[in-house]
Design an enzyme around this catalytic site. Structure first.
Site, mmCIF file in Angstrom:
data_model
loop_
_atom_site.group_PDB
_atom_site.id
_atom_site.type_symbol
_atom_site.label_atom_id
_atom_site.label_comp_id
_atom_site.label_asym_id
_atom_site.label_seq_id
_atom_site.Cartn_x
_atom_site.Cartn_y
_atom_site.Cartn_z
ATOM 1 N N PHE A 115 7.917 12.581 -28.099
ATOM 2 C CA PHE A 115 6.507 12.821 -27.771
ATOM 3 C C PHE A 115 5.661 11.540 -27.818
ATOM 4 O O PHE A 115 4.679 11.402 -27.119
ATOM 5 C CB PHE A 115 5.892 13.770 -28.804
ATOM 6 C CG PHE A 115 6.248 15.223 -28.647
ATOM 7 C CD1 PHE A 115 5.953 15.926 -27.493
ATOM 8 C CD2 PHE A 115 6.844 15.917 -29.701
ATOM 9 C CE1 PHE A 115 6.238 17.284 -27.377
ATOM 10 C CE2 PHE A 115 7.140 17.278 -29.594
ATOM 11 C CZ PHE A 115 6.835 17.956 -28.426
ATOM 12 N N SER A 135 12.887 16.163 -21.403
ATOM 13 C CA SER A 135 11.628 15.823 -22.080
ATOM 14 C C SER A 135 11.521 16.660 -23.345
ATOM 15 O O SER A 135 12.255 17.635 -23.520
ATOM 16 C CB SER A 135 10.436 16.146 -21.178
ATOM 17 O OG SER A 135 10.135 17.537 -21.224
ATOM 18 N N ASP A 136 10.590 16.333 -24.198
ATOM 19 C CA ASP A 136 10.290 17.265 -25.274
ATOM 20 C C ASP A 136 9.327 18.325 -24.727
ATOM 21 O O ASP A 136 8.808 18.225 -23.616
ATOM 22 C CB ASP A 136 9.732 16.547 -26.511
ATOM 23 C CG ASP A 136 9.984 17.360 -27.783
ATOM 24 O OD1 ASP A 136 10.198 18.588 -27.676
ATOM 25 O OD2 ASP A 136 9.953 16.791 -28.886
ATOM 26 N N TRP A 137 9.106 19.332 -25.539
ATOM 27 C CA TRP A 137 8.353 20.526 -25.154
ATOM 28 C C TRP A 137 6.973 20.170 -24.592
ATOM 29 O O TRP A 137 6.140 19.624 -25.318
ATOM 30 C CB TRP A 137 8.233 21.428 -26.391
ATOM 31 C CG TRP A 137 7.505 22.714 -26.205
ATOM 32 C CD1 TRP A 137 6.153 22.880 -26.124
ATOM 33 C CD2 TRP A 137 8.073 24.025 -26.095
ATOM 34 N NE1 TRP A 137 5.857 24.209 -25.970
ATOM 35 C CE2 TRP A 137 7.009 24.927 -25.952
ATOM 36 C CE3 TRP A 137 9.386 24.510 -26.106
ATOM 37 C CZ2 TRP A 137 7.216 26.302 -25.832
ATOM 38 C CZ3 TRP A 137 9.581 25.879 -25.989
ATOM 39 C CH2 TRP A 137 8.504 26.764 -25.846
#
Ligand code: BGC
Length: 785
Positions: free
Chosen positions: A254, A285-287
């Site tokens: 992030f 990707s992250d959330w």
């Protein structure tokens, strides 16, 4: 692959060491190329779209007819937070049978320390200093998760963490890049087994690439402001280890580093990871991190954010719904993005192919296996073993532990003692409270001769639900409220006992994602309870339950014995009882330093010496706080045993070694007590003079050795000068520099308990291509008379 590198290392002449660091990336297979050629732009973009099918607390909650239609139309490449063989089988069937190209789906979840059989939280497992054990726990997690249909886990978290204010320290292996790299390799091997195509294997994800643990102020998601050296020497090595171990996927972090979010960081993702390291796995990707590029202020529109992430090398959009909404427009506006889109699709399809999904799409979604695989007696037995081996004895004045047979009246005090929910820690997949074997019944079973009373000591009150993150299985902060009556009852129970077991620490939901705190001490209610119980003058054993280092100087001073038990999973109670009663001697060691105060974080044992190294003498002006001793409360590598060990005969195979050579370090360790126990032999190094200042100590080898009473073993470590190299960012985009000169070797029971020292000399300069801490030290043991 590791073997190939080591062979390469051994064979290379001159001083360019380990140049064959990465293998050329595999070409896409014929099948993948064919498929790509047949895909429409929309279908390609669909492959990059990962959609939540629910959160952990409401698995599969979003799987409705609309979701199935999206699968039919090829708009989804992967789901996360879905599980269950039947549900996944149906989703996979729709993808394979009812979509135009029949591309199977990836199903991901955070299976972090077990799926149904919950093992100790990762920080606790790291305290075992036992890579083989860690690998076995990951294997069992994979066996169970795949039985529920999953083929992808977002684990291991390999972020180095030196700031206990950051709640996610619980998810990693602690502060040290060498220990972290070794345990990364172990986890990847466990998850992925010997072949990814095996239906008990699950795609591992090394996350969060990179620097996520360096969040300023320990605030989750915040910027990482780290030097090039620290990035390469501390934060990147476990990712390199993951690449070498063949981790099938990576997740970008992030955070930004120096203003560049990792979600759109071409230099580190395309340049270093894909380029120099030849990584050809799947990058997710992250959330929701792609839309969040707007918040970072590096994209003005969602379209710009999508283009930036794709340029940055992110293949799959986790839960952001942004690639699917914006990439088409972005590509129409800038056709130069098209080859990057194809590369991303290739990465997704290749991951599916490696998992064998094209040939056996339902291999992991087998309800019969699902019914049989969970929480088997073998899995439980491993959970107990793992929990025992993760426990760290921090203090044991007067050998108060193990509990002596004459202790007939035992008071267990503190609400955490009966908080089975906390034993599961954060990220509990399908772990259930009712599967946890809690402490008090386990103690009653283990100590039938004793009367065990329990007093809560304060009132834990459910506070208002705090922000629910992906890990937030009904996440609820707990307020610990002082309660005069509960306190009085606890004091009364203590007075009436021969021995007090005081269980304190933190509720599980204080550590984990978005659980950053400025105060890492005990709550006021627990502090008051501890003081009152200690004031009774009874012998007190403190049992800590926590997911991060705690600043507890007073407790550490006053309590004669302290046992660190973290959050130990389903076998928490019996494992703690095993250690308390002496059935097992504690052999865990701290993978992270404990500070003495909130304000002492971040900290690490592997700090630089500075021009004015910290001195105890306050009259001198040195690199220290004036209001605290210069040492940590408990040092990295610290952990006591019921046994005693003697170290002797630290010998080197030679005193000089060329840059491309190797050197053997041998030491004898003897159990001088009457108790069988494990010792973790730790090898530290220091380069006292180099072109740049080097840390005062760095771990470069360890071995957990079992010794029966009186037994001695010779433990040998093989080091290479490439493991002493430092990052030199001044030349050709950076290299690992081996500098001729003396190297100090320290062997002992912790970073603060060095028993033997010696020195050798590196006789020539050299360069290496591998991060020094990502190179495993070979070790061996043999009995000694
Ligand atoms: C976390 C990741 C996790 C993802 C999916 C995010 O909030 O940062 O570590 O894998 O959620 O649950």
């Amino acid at each position: 692959m590791l073997r190939r590198i080591l062979v390469a290392l051994a064979c290379l002449s001159l001083s360019v060491v380990g140049a064959a660091v990465a293998q050329p990336a595999e070409q896409p297979s014929q099948r993948v190329r064919d498929l790509l050629g047949r895909m429409t732009l929309d279908e390609k973009i669909g492959q990059l779209n990962q959609v939540p099918g629910g959160r952990q607390r409401a698995l599969n909650s979003r799987l409705d007819a609309a979701a199935l239609d999206r699968v039919r139309r090829g708009e989804i490449g992967s789901f996360l937070h879905v599980a269950g063989a039947a549900q996944i089988r149906e989703l996979q069937r729709v993808a394979v049978v009812e979509s135009r190209l029949g591309v199977p789906l990836l199903f991901g979840m955070d299976v972090v320390h077990g799926y149904k059989t919950m093992f100790p939280v990762p920080l606790a497992l790291a305290a075992s200093w036992d890579p083989a054990l860690v690998e076995q726990t990951a294997r069992v997690a994979a066996v169970e998760a795949t039985a529920a249909g999953l083929n992808w886990t977002f684990s291991p978290m390999v972020d180095i963490a030196r700031d206990p204010r950051w709640g996610r320290v619980v998810e990693g292996a602690g502060e040290d890049p060498y220990l972290g790299s070794i345990l990364t390799t172990a986890q990847v091997r466990g998850y992925q087994g010997s072949s990814l195509a095996d239906t008990t294997s699950i795609l591992a994800t090394a996350k969060h690439f990179v620097g996520y643990g360096a969040a300023v102020g320990g605030r989750d998601y915040d910027s990482a402001d780290i030097t090039d050296r620290t990035l390469h020497e501390v934060y990147l090595p476990p990712f390199h280890a993951a690449v070498q171990a063949g981790a099938g996927s990576m997740m970008t972090a992030f955070n930004d580093i120096a203003g560049v979010p990792l979600t759109a960081h071409p230099a580190l993702v395309r340049g270093l990871l894909r380029g120099e390291w030849n990584y050809d796995g799947l990058i997710v990707s992250d959330w929701n991190a792609i839309p969040e590029l707007l918040n970072h202020g590096v994209a003005a529109t969602p379209r710009e954010a999508g283009a930036a992430a794709l340029r940055g090398g992110v293949d799959m959009d986790m839960a952001g719904n942004l690639y699917s909404a914006e990439l088409k427009g972005a590509i129409e506006a800038d056709p130069a993005l098209l080859p990057m889109l194809d590369e991303a699709v290739i990465a997704v399809l290749t991951a599916k192919e490696r998992l064998g999904l094209f040939d056996t799409p339902y291999g992991r979604a087998d309800p019969a296996r699902e019914a049989a695989a969970m929480l088997t007696p073998e899995h439980r037995a491993l959970a107990r073993e793992a929990a025992r081996r993760s426990i760290v004895l921090l203090k044991n004045d007067g050998d108060l532990l193990p509990i002596v047979a004459s202790a007939r009246r035992i008071a267990v005090i503190g609400a955490l003692a009966e908080d089975a929910n906390s034993s599961l820690g954060s990220w509990r997949a399908q772990g259930k409270v009712e599967d946890v074997r809690p402490l008090i019944p386990a103690l009653r079973e283990a100590l039938p001769q004793a009367t065990i009373t329990y007093a809560q000591g304060y009132r834990p009150e459910a506070a208002q639900a705090i922000a629910v993150t992906a890990s937030g299985e009904g996440a609820q902060a707990v307020h610990e409220v002082s309660d005069a009556e509960a306190l009085a009852a606890a004091v009364e129970a203590a007075r009436a006992s021969d021995l007090v077991l005081l269980v304190v620490g933190e509720h599980f939901d204080r550590s984990g994602e978005a659980r950053s705190y400025t105060d890492i001490g005990l709550s006021a209610a627990q502090d008051a309870l501890a003081a009152a119980v200690l004031d009774t003058g009874k012998p007190v054993v403190v049992i800590l339950m926590n997911g991060r280092p705690l600043a507890i100087p007073e407790l550490a001073e006053r309590a004669p014995a302290i046992l660190e038990t973290w959050f130990l999973g389903v076998e928490s109670g019996p494992a703690i009882a095993d250690v308390l009663t002496g059935r097992v001697s504690p052999g865990g060691r701290l993978p992270i330093s404990f500070p003495r105060a909130n304000g002492a974080a971040p900290l690490t044992y592997a700090h630089l010496p500075t021009g004015r190294p910290a001195a105890e003498d306050l009259v001198r002006d040195t690199a220290r706080y004036r209001d605290q001793p210069i040492t940590p409360l408990f040092a990295f590598g610290h952990g006591l045993s019921y046994a005693r060990f003697q170290y002797s005969d630290l010998l080197l195979s030679q005193t000089e070694v060329a840059a491309d050579g190797q050197i053997e370090v041998g030491v004898t360790v003897r159990n001088t007590s009457a108790i069988p126990a494990d010792e973790v032999v730790q090898l530290y190094v220091r380069d006292p003079v180099a072109a740049v200042s080097r840390p005062v100590q760095e771990l470069r080898g360890f071995r957990r050795v079992a010794l029966v009473p009186g037994q001695a073993k010779r433990v040998r470590f093989t080091l290479t000068p490439a493991q002493l190299a430092y990052w030199d960012g001044t030349v050709d985009g950076g290299r690992w520099r081996i500098q001729a000169g003396d190297i100090q070797v320290m062997v002992g029971a912790s970073s603060a308990d060095i028993r033997e020292r010696t020195t050798f000399t590196i006789t020539s300069d050299g360069v290496s291509a591998i991060p020094a801490t990502a190179i495993p030290t070979q070790s061996a043991e043999e009995p000694r008379p």
